[in-house]
Design a protein around this motif. Sequence first.
Motif, PDB file in Angstrom:
ATOM      1  N   MET A  19       0.861  -1.177   0.000  1.00  0.00           N
ATOM      2  CA  MET A  19       0.000   0.000   0.000  1.00  0.00           C
ATOM      3  C   MET A  19       0.901   1.231   0.000  1.00  0.00           C
ATOM      4  O   MET A  19       1.872   1.300   0.761  1.00  0.00           O
ATOM      5  CB  MET A  19      -0.869  -0.010   1.257  1.00  0.00           C
ATOM      6  N   PRO A  20       0.637   2.215  -0.869  1.00  0.00           N
ATOM      7  CA  PRO A  20       1.504   3.400  -0.899  1.00  0.00           C
ATOM      8  C   PRO A  20       1.420   4.198   0.399  1.00  0.00           C
ATOM      9  O   PRO A  20       0.372   4.263   1.032  1.00  0.00           O
ATOM     10  CB  PRO A  20       0.961   4.220  -2.070  1.00  0.00           C
ATOM     11  N   GLU A  21       2.541   4.781   0.782  1.00  0.00           N
ATOM     12  CA  GLU A  21       2.587   5.642   1.962  1.00  0.00           C
ATOM     13  C   GLU A  21       2.119   7.036   1.548  1.00  0.00           C
ATOM     14  O   GLU A  21       2.596   7.591   0.565  1.00  0.00           O
ATOM     15  CB  GLU A  21       4.018   5.707   2.490  1.00  0.00           C
ATOM     16  N   ILE A  22       1.184   7.576   2.287  1.00  0.00           N
ATOM     17  CA  ILE A  22       0.631   8.881   1.949  1.00  0.00           C
ATOM     18  C   ILE A  22       1.637   9.975   2.284  1.00  0.00           C
ATOM     19  O   ILE A  22       2.166  10.035   3.398  1.00  0.00           O
ATOM     20  CB  ILE A  22      -0.697   9.123   2.710  1.00  0.00           C
ATOM     21  N   TRP A  26      -0.970  14.333  -1.087  1.00  0.00           N
ATOM     22  CA  TRP A  26      -1.415  13.119  -1.766  1.00  0.00           C
ATOM     23  C   TRP A  26      -2.733  12.647  -1.181  1.00  0.00           C
ATOM     24  O   TRP A  26      -3.061  12.939  -0.030  1.00  0.00           O
ATOM     25  CB  TRP A  26      -0.404  11.995  -1.580  1.00  0.00           C
ATOM     26  N   LEU A  28      -5.119   8.846  -1.088  1.00  0.00           N
ATOM     27  CA  LEU A  28      -5.170   7.433  -1.427  1.00  0.00           C
ATOM     28  C   LEU A  28      -6.577   7.144  -1.923  1.00  0.00           C
ATOM     29  O   LEU A  28      -7.560   7.433  -1.236  1.00  0.00           O
ATOM     30  CB  LEU A  28      -4.848   6.564  -0.213  1.00  0.00           C
ATOM     31  N   LYS A  30      -9.273   4.340  -3.357  1.00  0.00           N
ATOM     32  CA  LYS A  30      -9.654   2.948  -3.552  1.00  0.00           C
ATOM     33  C   LYS A  30     -10.331   2.891  -4.922  1.00  0.00           C
ATOM     34  O   LYS A  30     -11.419   3.426  -5.104  1.00  0.00           O
ATOM     35  CB  LYS A  30     -10.605   2.462  -2.464  1.00  0.00           C
ATOM     36  N   GLU A  77      -7.990   8.007   2.204  1.00  0.00           N
ATOM     37  CA  GLU A  77      -7.033   8.642   3.107  1.00  0.00           C
ATOM     38  C   GLU A  77      -6.499   9.897   2.442  1.00  0.00           C
ATOM     39  O   GLU A  77      -6.317   9.924   1.224  1.00  0.00           O
ATOM     40  CB  GLU A  77      -5.888   7.676   3.419  1.00  0.00           C
TER      41      GLU A  77
END
Length: 122
Positions: A19-22, A26, A28, A30, A77
């Motif tokens: 999962m990419p780190e915010i 940025w 997130l 889905k 997020e």
Amino acid sequence: MKAWRLNDRREFRLEDVAMPEIKPRWVLVKVKVVQVAVVDRGLVEGMPHHHQARITKLLSEGTPIQPGHEYCGEIVEIGPGVTMVKVGDRVSSTGGNMPCGSCSMCESGRQSQCLSPVSMGV
């Protein structure tokens, strides 16, 4: 999370990825629906691409390419500094390029004329 990745010419695989780190500014998303673009299809079929040299370099180094710049989904997020959207908002991509947000055009509200767009997917 799962992602379709191009690991070599004509070799797409569905893989588990982190999962990419915010980061600041940025969000997130889905992804609910993704459209396979002509550019993405061309990558699979080995057709020439305007990022050909970059694609060849990445693949030769063993770095997979994660295409998919045409999508819609829901924000799950947000990072620090995000003010125009919130968790739960439905969003869609702007296409293959995103405005940088910091050049003179972006700062004057003309993101469609961004001087330093960021390419998504390749």
